[in-house]
Design a protein around this motif. Structure first.
Motif, PDB file in Angstrom:
ATOM      1  N   LEU A  32      -9.641 -28.617  29.868  1.00 42.95           N
ATOM      2  CA  LEU A  32      -8.562 -27.749  30.346  1.00 42.95           C
ATOM      3  C   LEU A  32      -7.508 -28.572  31.091  1.00 42.95           C
ATOM      4  O   LEU A  32      -6.310 -28.344  30.931  1.00 42.95           O
ATOM      5  CB  LEU A  32      -9.119 -26.651  31.249  1.00 42.95           C
ATOM      6  CG  LEU A  32      -9.994 -25.603  30.559  1.00 42.95           C
ATOM      7  CD1 LEU A  32     -10.528 -24.610  31.574  1.00 42.95           C
ATOM      8  CD2 LEU A  32      -9.224 -24.871  29.475  1.00 42.95           C
ATOM      9  N   ARG A  33      -7.950 -29.542  31.883  1.00 39.92           N
ATOM     10  CA  ARG A  33      -7.017 -30.377  32.644  1.00 39.92           C
ATOM     11  C   ARG A  33      -6.111 -31.171  31.700  1.00 39.92           C
ATOM     12  O   ARG A  33      -4.893 -31.227  31.883  1.00 39.92           O
ATOM     13  CB  ARG A  33      -7.797 -31.325  33.557  1.00 39.92           C
ATOM     14  CG  ARG A  33      -6.913 -32.193  34.432  1.00 39.92           C
ATOM     15  CD  ARG A  33      -7.708 -33.049  35.399  1.00 39.92           C
ATOM     16  NE  ARG A  33      -8.764 -32.366  36.109  1.00 39.92           N
ATOM     17  CZ  ARG A  33      -8.609 -31.521  37.128  1.00 39.92           C
ATOM     18  NH1 ARG A  33      -7.390 -31.236  37.539  1.00 39.92           N
ATOM     19  NH2 ARG A  33      -9.641 -30.962  37.713  1.00 39.92           N
ATOM     20  N   ASP A  34      -6.701 -31.783  30.671  1.00 34.79           N
ATOM     21  CA  ASP A  34      -5.905 -32.560  29.719  1.00 34.79           C
ATOM     22  C   ASP A  34      -4.972 -31.678  28.896  1.00 34.79           C
ATOM     23  O   ASP A  34      -3.839 -32.068  28.595  1.00 34.79           O
ATOM     24  CB  ASP A  34      -6.807 -33.378  28.800  1.00 34.79           C
ATOM     25  CG  ASP A  34      -7.499 -34.523  29.531  1.00 34.79           C
ATOM     26  OD1 ASP A  34      -7.023 -34.922  30.613  1.00 34.79           O
ATOM     27  OD2 ASP A  34      -8.517 -35.021  29.004  1.00 34.79           O
ATOM     28  N   VAL A  35      -5.457 -30.503  28.528  1.00 31.95           N
ATOM     29  CA  VAL A  35      -4.611 -29.563  27.776  1.00 31.95           C
ATOM     30  C   VAL A  35      -3.413 -29.163  28.619  1.00 31.95           C
ATOM     31  O   VAL A  35      -2.272 -29.151  28.143  1.00 31.95           O
ATOM     32  CB  VAL A  35      -5.415 -28.327  27.321  1.00 31.95           C
ATOM     33  CG1 VAL A  35      -4.486 -27.237  26.791  1.00 31.95           C
ATOM     34  CG2 VAL A  35      -6.432 -28.717  26.250  1.00 31.95           C
ATOM     35  N   ALA A  36      -3.652 -28.840  29.884  1.00 31.30           N
ATOM     36  CA  ALA A  36      -2.552 -28.454  30.775  1.00 31.30           C
ATOM     37  C   ALA A  36      -1.533 -29.581  30.887  1.00 31.30           C
ATOM     38  O   ALA A  36      -0.316 -29.347  30.785  1.00 31.30           O
ATOM     39  CB  ALA A  36      -3.103 -28.078  32.146  1.00 31.30           C
ATOM     40  N   ALA A  37      -2.031 -30.795  31.081  1.00 29.21           N
ATOM     41  CA  ALA A  37      -1.114 -31.935  31.206  1.00 29.21           C
ATOM     42  C   ALA A  37      -0.319 -32.143  29.920  1.00 29.21           C
ATOM     43  O   ALA A  37       0.902 -32.351  29.958  1.00 29.21           O
ATOM     44  CB  ALA A  37      -1.909 -33.202  31.552  1.00 29.21           C
ATOM     45  N   ARG A  38      -0.996 -32.066  28.764  1.00 31.25           N
ATOM     46  CA  ARG A  38      -0.328 -32.299  27.482  1.00 31.25           C
ATOM     47  C   ARG A  38       0.678 -31.191  27.186  1.00 31.25           C
ATOM     48  O   ARG A  38       1.738 -31.449  26.619  1.00 31.25           O
ATOM     49  CB  ARG A  38      -1.369 -32.380  26.382  1.00 31.25           C
ATOM     50  CG  ARG A  38      -0.861 -32.858  25.053  1.00 31.25           C
ATOM     51  CD  ARG A  38      -0.290 -34.274  25.074  1.00 31.25           C
ATOM     52  NE  ARG A  38      -1.248 -35.290  25.380  1.00 31.25           N
ATOM     53  CZ  ARG A  38      -1.889 -36.028  24.499  1.00 31.25           C
ATOM     54  NH1 ARG A  38      -1.650 -35.874  23.222  1.00 31.25           N
ATOM     55  NH2 ARG A  38      -2.741 -36.941  24.898  1.00 31.25           N
ATOM     56  N   ALA A  39       0.359 -29.954  27.569  1.00 34.37           N
ATOM     57  CA  ALA A  39       1.266 -28.820  27.327  1.00 34.37           C
ATOM     58  C   ALA A  39       2.338 -28.712  28.408  1.00 34.37           C
ATOM     59  O   ALA A  39       3.223 -27.859  28.308  1.00 34.37           O
ATOM     60  CB  ALA A  39       0.468 -27.517  27.251  1.00 34.37           C
ATOM     61  N   GLN A  40       2.229 -29.549  29.424  1.00 31.04           N
ATOM     62  CA  GLN A  40       3.170 -29.564  30.549  1.00 31.04           C
ATOM     63  C   GLN A  40       3.221 -28.217  31.265  1.00 31.04           C
ATOM     64  O   GLN A  40       4.283 -27.682  31.567  1.00 31.04           O
ATOM     65  CB  GLN A  40       4.556 -30.002  30.092  1.00 31.04           C
ATOM     66  CG  GLN A  40       4.552 -31.404  29.518  1.00 31.04           C
ATOM     67  CD  GLN A  40       5.912 -31.870  29.069  1.00 31.04           C
ATOM     68  OE1 GLN A  40       6.761 -31.068  28.689  1.00 31.04           O
ATOM     69  NE2 GLN A  40       6.112 -33.170  29.098  1.00 31.04           N
ATOM     70  N   VAL A  41       2.016 -27.686  31.510  1.00 29.56           N
ATOM     71  CA  VAL A  41       1.871 -26.458  32.288  1.00 29.56           C
ATOM     72  C   VAL A  41       0.761 -26.695  33.311  1.00 29.56           C
ATOM     73  O   VAL A  41       0.013 -27.674  33.228  1.00 29.56           O
ATOM     74  CB  VAL A  41       1.537 -25.233  31.405  1.00 29.56           C
ATOM     75  CG1 VAL A  41       2.661 -24.954  30.419  1.00 29.56           C
ATOM     76  CG2 VAL A  41       0.220 -25.417  30.673  1.00 29.56           C
ATOM     77  N   SER A  42       0.640 -25.802  34.252  1.00 29.51           N
ATOM     78  CA  SER A  42      -0.407 -25.938  35.262  1.00 29.51           C
ATOM     79  C   SER A  42      -1.752 -25.479  34.698  1.00 29.51           C
ATOM     80  O   SER A  42      -1.810 -24.757  33.692  1.00 29.51           O
ATOM     81  CB  SER A  42      -0.058 -25.087  36.483  1.00 29.51           C
ATOM     82  OG  SER A  42      -0.145 -23.701  36.149  1.00 29.51           O
ATOM     83  N   MET A  43      -2.821 -25.899  35.359  1.00 30.94           N
ATOM     84  CA  MET A  43      -4.161 -25.419  34.968  1.00 30.94           C
ATOM     85  C   MET A  43      -4.210 -23.894  35.071  1.00 30.94           C
ATOM     86  O   MET A  43      -4.812 -23.234  34.231  1.00 30.94           O
ATOM     87  CB  MET A  43      -5.233 -26.017  35.892  1.00 30.94           C
ATOM     88  CG  MET A  43      -5.546 -27.457  35.631  1.00 30.94           C
ATOM     89  SD  MET A  43      -6.809 -27.653  34.391  1.00 30.94           S
ATOM     90  CE  MET A  43      -8.214 -26.948  35.211  1.00 30.94           C
ATOM     91  N   GLY A  44      -3.569 -23.359  36.105  1.00 34.55           N
ATOM     92  CA  GLY A  44      -3.528 -21.903  36.280  1.00 34.55           C
ATOM     93  C   GLY A  44      -2.866 -21.206  35.111  1.00 34.55           C
ATOM     94  O   GLY A  44      -3.299 -20.129  34.687  1.00 34.55           O
TER      95      GLY A  44
END
Length: 195
Positions: A32-44
């Motif tokens: 989830l952390r990597d997905v958030a970073a790659r999508a340029q959105v927050s974990m929330g």
């Protein structure tokens, strides 16, 4: 005034991030952390779109399946005057993901396929995708070959779908070149259309 968020666009951006990560290191590399970073959105933001990682993966698999299905539909609609046999060949080629420009998508598809062996929600979605493709192939086989029974068209469609799908893995691991895989697919189609 609060910022308006296009939730569907965000879900698609997250699915794209999942696919890029899966292409690089398989689904085990998708956090989830990597997905958030790659999508340029927050974990929330990721967690607001998807309650669980599995829910996110199911959506991403559906997203990949839709892209393939859209290409099959576009290929069939591009030349409405084509014969059913030609249309069947185009559809099988799109499903096989043998072209260089689809190599990343093929790696992602196979990562999802492997994960579906241990994830029932992914398996359910894959079975639905395969069933829809089988229906398209069955209609085209029936039109192109005038089989003696619906069961013959269904069996031929299943065989062609399994071949097209299986060639993807053979090319990705280097057992077959894309050219050799295309030859096998073309040979099978020619034999099918002669019957």
């Amino acid at each position: 005034m609060p910022k308006q968020v296009d939730h569907e666009a965000r879900r698609r951006a997250i699915a794209e991030a999942v696919c890029r990560l899966a292409d690089e290191s398989g689904l085990e590399g998708v956090t989830l952390r990597d997905v958030a970073a790659r999508a340029q959105v927050s974990m929330g933001a990721v967690q607001r779109c998807f309650r669980t990682k599995e829910e996110m993966l199911v959506f991403a698999l559906g997203y990949v399946g839709e892209r393939v299905a859209d290409r099959v539909r576009a290929r069939l609609l591009r030349s409405p005057a084509q014969s059913a046999g030609t249309a069947l060949g185009h559809a099988a080629t799109e499903v096989s993901l043998l072209r260089q420009e689809h190599r990343a998508e093929a790696r992602v598809w196979l990562a999802f396929l492997a994960q579906a062996a241990v994830s029932e929600p992914l398996a359910v979605l894959l079975r639905a995708n395969y069933a829809a493709l089988e229906d398209v192939f069955t209609g085209l086989v029936a039109e192109a070959t005038a089989p003696t029974a619906d069961a013959d068209a269904r069996r031929a469609a299943r065989t062609l779908l399994a071949l097209a799908d299986g060639l993807t893995g053979h090319v990705l691991v280097g057992h077959l070149t894309p050219e050799a895989a295309h030859e096998l697919l073309d040979s099978h189609l020619a034999a099918l259309l002669r019957t």
